[in-house]
Design a protein around this motif. Sequence first.
Motif, PDB file in Angstrom:
ATOM      1  N   MET A   1       0.643  -1.274  -0.091  1.00  0.00           N
ATOM      2  CA  MET A   1      -0.049  -0.046  -0.075  1.00  0.00           C
ATOM      3  C   MET A   1       1.131   1.407   0.300  1.00  0.00           C
ATOM      4  O   MET A   1       2.134   1.145   0.642  1.00  0.00           O
ATOM      5  CB  MET A   1      -0.744  -0.135   0.904  1.00  0.00           C
ATOM      6  CG  MET A   1      -2.500  -0.902   1.060  1.00  0.00           C
ATOM      7  SD  MET A   1      -2.929  -0.656   3.146  1.00  0.00           S
ATOM      8  CE  MET A   1      -2.433  -2.063   3.394  1.00  0.00           C
ATOM      9  N   MET A   2      -0.051   2.107  -0.655  1.00  0.00           N
ATOM     10  CA  MET A   2       1.094   3.897  -0.424  1.00  0.00           C
ATOM     11  C   MET A   2       1.078   3.843   0.653  1.00  0.00           C
ATOM     12  O   MET A   2       0.391   3.816   1.658  1.00  0.00           O
ATOM     13  CB  MET A   2       0.582   4.706  -1.423  1.00  0.00           C
ATOM     14  CG  MET A   2      -0.059   4.764  -2.648  1.00  0.00           C
ATOM     15  SD  MET A   2      -1.037   5.821  -3.528  1.00  0.00           S
ATOM     16  CE  MET A   2      -2.346   5.314  -3.321  1.00  0.00           C
ATOM     17  N   VAL A   3       2.314   4.192   0.978  1.00  0.00           N
ATOM     18  CA  VAL A   3       2.286   5.342   2.613  1.00  0.00           C
ATOM     19  C   VAL A   3       1.390   6.432   2.654  1.00  0.00           C
ATOM     20  O   VAL A   3       0.965   6.418   4.036  1.00  0.00           O
ATOM     21  CB  VAL A   3       3.776   5.927   2.528  1.00  0.00           C
ATOM     22  CG1 VAL A   3       3.946   7.202   1.669  1.00  0.00           C
ATOM     23  CG2 VAL A   3       4.184   6.281   3.650  1.00  0.00           C
ATOM     24  N   SER A  91       2.332  -1.920  10.093  1.00  0.00           N
ATOM     25  CA  SER A  91       3.104  -2.439   9.527  1.00  0.00           C
ATOM     26  C   SER A  91       2.402  -4.527   8.863  1.00  0.00           C
ATOM     27  O   SER A  91       2.179  -4.600   8.361  1.00  0.00           O
ATOM     28  CB  SER A  91       4.127  -3.000  10.420  1.00  0.00           C
ATOM     29  OG  SER A  91       5.004  -1.763  10.489  1.00  0.00           O
ATOM     30  N   ALA A  92       1.370  -4.293  10.311  1.00  0.00           N
ATOM     31  CA  ALA A  92       0.352  -5.759   9.533  1.00  0.00           C
ATOM     32  C   ALA A  92      -0.088  -5.749   8.229  1.00  0.00           C
ATOM     33  O   ALA A  92      -0.520  -6.446   7.695  1.00  0.00           O
ATOM     34  CB  ALA A  92      -0.238  -5.674  11.408  1.00  0.00           C
ATOM     35  N   SER A  93      -0.819  -4.258   8.785  1.00  0.00           N
ATOM     36  CA  SER A  93      -1.461  -4.588   7.539  1.00  0.00           C
ATOM     37  C   SER A  93      -0.930  -4.689   5.543  1.00  0.00           C
ATOM     38  O   SER A  93      -1.416  -4.867   4.553  1.00  0.00           O
ATOM     39  CB  SER A  93      -2.589  -2.973   6.913  1.00  0.00           C
ATOM     40  OG  SER A  93      -1.655  -2.261   6.858  1.00  0.00           O
ATOM     41  N   ASP A  94       0.258  -4.793   5.958  1.00  0.00           N
ATOM     42  CA  ASP A  94       1.378  -5.059   4.336  1.00  0.00           C
ATOM     43  C   ASP A  94       1.060  -5.632   4.322  1.00  0.00           C
ATOM     44  O   ASP A  94       1.744  -6.138   3.489  1.00  0.00           O
ATOM     45  CB  ASP A  94       2.741  -4.575   4.798  1.00  0.00           C
ATOM     46  CG  ASP A  94       3.081  -2.440   4.289  1.00  0.00           C
ATOM     47  OD1 ASP A  94       1.704  -2.171   3.815  1.00  0.00           O
ATOM     48  OD2 ASP A  94       3.889  -2.363   4.861  1.00  0.00           O
ATOM     49  N   ALA A  95       0.665  -6.846   4.454  1.00  0.00           N
ATOM     50  CA  ALA A  95       0.571  -8.235   4.133  1.00  0.00           C
ATOM     51  C   ALA A  95      -1.160  -8.824   3.631  1.00  0.00           C
ATOM     52  O   ALA A  95      -0.687  -9.241   2.676  1.00  0.00           O
ATOM     53  CB  ALA A  95       0.278  -9.508   5.553  1.00  0.00           C
ATOM     54  N   LEU A  96      -1.523  -7.298   3.661  1.00  0.00           N
ATOM     55  CA  LEU A  96      -2.689  -7.652   2.858  1.00  0.00           C
ATOM     56  C   LEU A  96      -2.528  -6.875   1.838  1.00  0.00           C
ATOM     57  O   LEU A  96      -3.649  -7.235   0.702  1.00  0.00           O
ATOM     58  CB  LEU A  96      -3.684  -6.657   3.434  1.00  0.00           C
ATOM     59  CG  LEU A  96      -4.199  -6.589   4.805  1.00  0.00           C
ATOM     60  CD1 LEU A  96      -5.011  -5.830   5.473  1.00  0.00           C
ATOM     61  CD2 LEU A  96      -5.139  -7.864   4.605  1.00  0.00           C
ATOM     62  N   GLY A  97      -1.346  -6.533   1.116  1.00  0.00           N
ATOM     63  CA  GLY A  97      -1.360  -5.895  -0.264  1.00  0.00           C
ATOM     64  C   GLY A  97      -0.279  -7.258  -1.150  1.00  0.00           C
ATOM     65  O   GLY A  97      -0.609  -8.282  -0.815  1.00  0.00           O
ATOM     66  N   ALA A  98       0.834  -6.469  -2.096  1.00  0.00           N
ATOM     67  CA  ALA A  98       1.446  -6.766  -2.362  1.00  0.00           C
ATOM     68  C   ALA A  98       2.827  -7.254  -1.999  1.00  0.00           C
ATOM     69  O   ALA A  98       3.117  -7.013  -0.754  1.00  0.00           O
ATOM     70  CB  ALA A  98       1.308  -7.048  -4.279  1.00  0.00           C
ATOM     71  N   GLY A  99       3.810  -8.785  -2.551  1.00  0.00           N
ATOM     72  CA  GLY A  99       4.815  -9.253  -2.384  1.00  0.00           C
ATOM     73  C   GLY A  99       5.989  -7.490  -2.696  1.00  0.00           C
ATOM     74  O   GLY A  99       5.550  -6.319  -3.601  1.00  0.00           O
ATOM     75  N   PRO A 134      -6.104   1.089  -7.597  1.00  0.00           N
ATOM     76  CA  PRO A 134      -7.198   1.754  -7.870  1.00  0.00           C
ATOM     77  C   PRO A 134      -7.802   1.378  -6.186  1.00  0.00           C
ATOM     78  O   PRO A 134      -8.136   3.152  -5.343  1.00  0.00           O
ATOM     79  CB  PRO A 134      -7.885   1.258  -9.053  1.00  0.00           C
ATOM     80  CG  PRO A 134      -6.511   1.312 -10.094  1.00  0.00           C
ATOM     81  CD  PRO A 134      -6.283   0.554  -9.104  1.00  0.00           C
ATOM     82  N   ARG A 135      -7.449   0.429  -6.182  1.00  0.00           N
ATOM     83  CA  ARG A 135      -8.409  -0.226  -5.192  1.00  0.00           C
ATOM     84  C   ARG A 135      -7.115   0.186  -3.985  1.00  0.00           C
ATOM     85  O   ARG A 135      -7.920   0.569  -2.499  1.00  0.00           O
ATOM     86  CB  ARG A 135      -8.290  -1.635  -4.874  1.00  0.00           C
ATOM     87  CG  ARG A 135      -8.998  -1.954  -3.278  1.00  0.00           C
ATOM     88  CD  ARG A 135      -8.845  -3.730  -3.377  1.00  0.00           C
ATOM     89  NE  ARG A 135      -9.263  -4.394  -4.943  1.00  0.00           N
ATOM     90  CZ  ARG A 135      -9.140  -5.445  -4.942  1.00  0.00           C
ATOM     91  NH1 ARG A 135      -9.288  -6.665  -4.516  1.00  0.00           N
ATOM     92  NH2 ARG A 135     -10.037  -5.795  -6.509  1.00  0.00           N
ATOM     93  N   ASP A 136      -6.278   1.061  -3.661  1.00  0.00           N
ATOM     94  CA  ASP A 136      -5.366   1.360  -3.021  1.00  0.00           C
ATOM     95  C   ASP A 136      -5.469   2.974  -2.797  1.00  0.00           C
ATOM     96  O   ASP A 136      -6.235   3.523  -1.694  1.00  0.00           O
ATOM     97  CB  ASP A 136      -4.128   1.598  -3.825  1.00  0.00           C
ATOM     98  CG  ASP A 136      -2.647   1.716  -2.543  1.00  0.00           C
ATOM     99  OD1 ASP A 136      -3.311   1.804  -1.185  1.00  0.00           O
ATOM    100  OD2 ASP A 136      -1.667   2.453  -2.517  1.00  0.00           O
ATOM    101  N   LEU A 137      -5.911   3.794  -3.829  1.00  0.00           N
ATOM    102  CA  LEU A 137      -6.773   4.736  -3.510  1.00  0.00           C
ATOM    103  C   LEU A 137      -7.791   5.352  -3.213  1.00  0.00           C
ATOM    104  O   LEU A 137      -7.973   5.395  -2.156  1.00  0.00           O
ATOM    105  CB  LEU A 137      -6.918   5.658  -5.261  1.00  0.00           C
ATOM    106  CG  LEU A 137      -6.894   6.554  -4.618  1.00  0.00           C
ATOM    107  CD1 LEU A 137      -6.048   7.513  -4.181  1.00  0.00           C
ATOM    108  CD2 LEU A 137      -7.020   7.410  -6.386  1.00  0.00           C
TER     109      LEU A 137
END
Length: 184
Positions: A1-3, A91-99, A134-137
């Motif tokens: 995800m974007m910062v 930190s934990a939510s980065d697992a919801l994103g991509a590699g 787009p989902r990140d936004l």
Amino acid sequence: MMVITHVAVALLFAVPVALVEPSLAGPAAVGAFVGGALPDLDLFVGVHRRTLHFPVVGPALAVPAVGLALLVTTPLTVGAALALVGLGVHSASDALGAGEELRPWERTNTDAVYDHVGGRWWQARYVVPYDGSPRDLLVAVAASLPVLVVYDGPVRLVLGGLLGMAAVYTLLRRRLVPYFERVV
């Protein structure tokens, strides 16, 4: 995800503080902003999503910090608690994103975030397909709406500007990869 998404989500946790105790809205927002952004500094120092990301320790530290802020409510304890909440959630939510890769839509690396306690990488879940998608936004905007309603002044101005930057980044994300590859 974007910062920017991480900052918006962290600021969302400052909203109840601003509603319950407006005099602590500023320290809560500053703490949330710092905690939401801090882990991504490891883009520049160390290994991204490993050096400053703590998906187990971060949330574990946030719980007693919030408890302390509730018992001893000062600008410092509230700001520190929100910083730890932001750091933990980021930190934990980065697992919801991509590699961790420049072209995450190709899914060539599923290492999402490093778990220092378990000594292993958590795998990407692709709920948010990649940073700048787009989902990140959409997540950034949805998290920002309550913040923009409750806060005014600098918080609203900075978050509004960040959302504008996020929209531009989302439009350009896939086109920017060749430039990133030259830098990296």
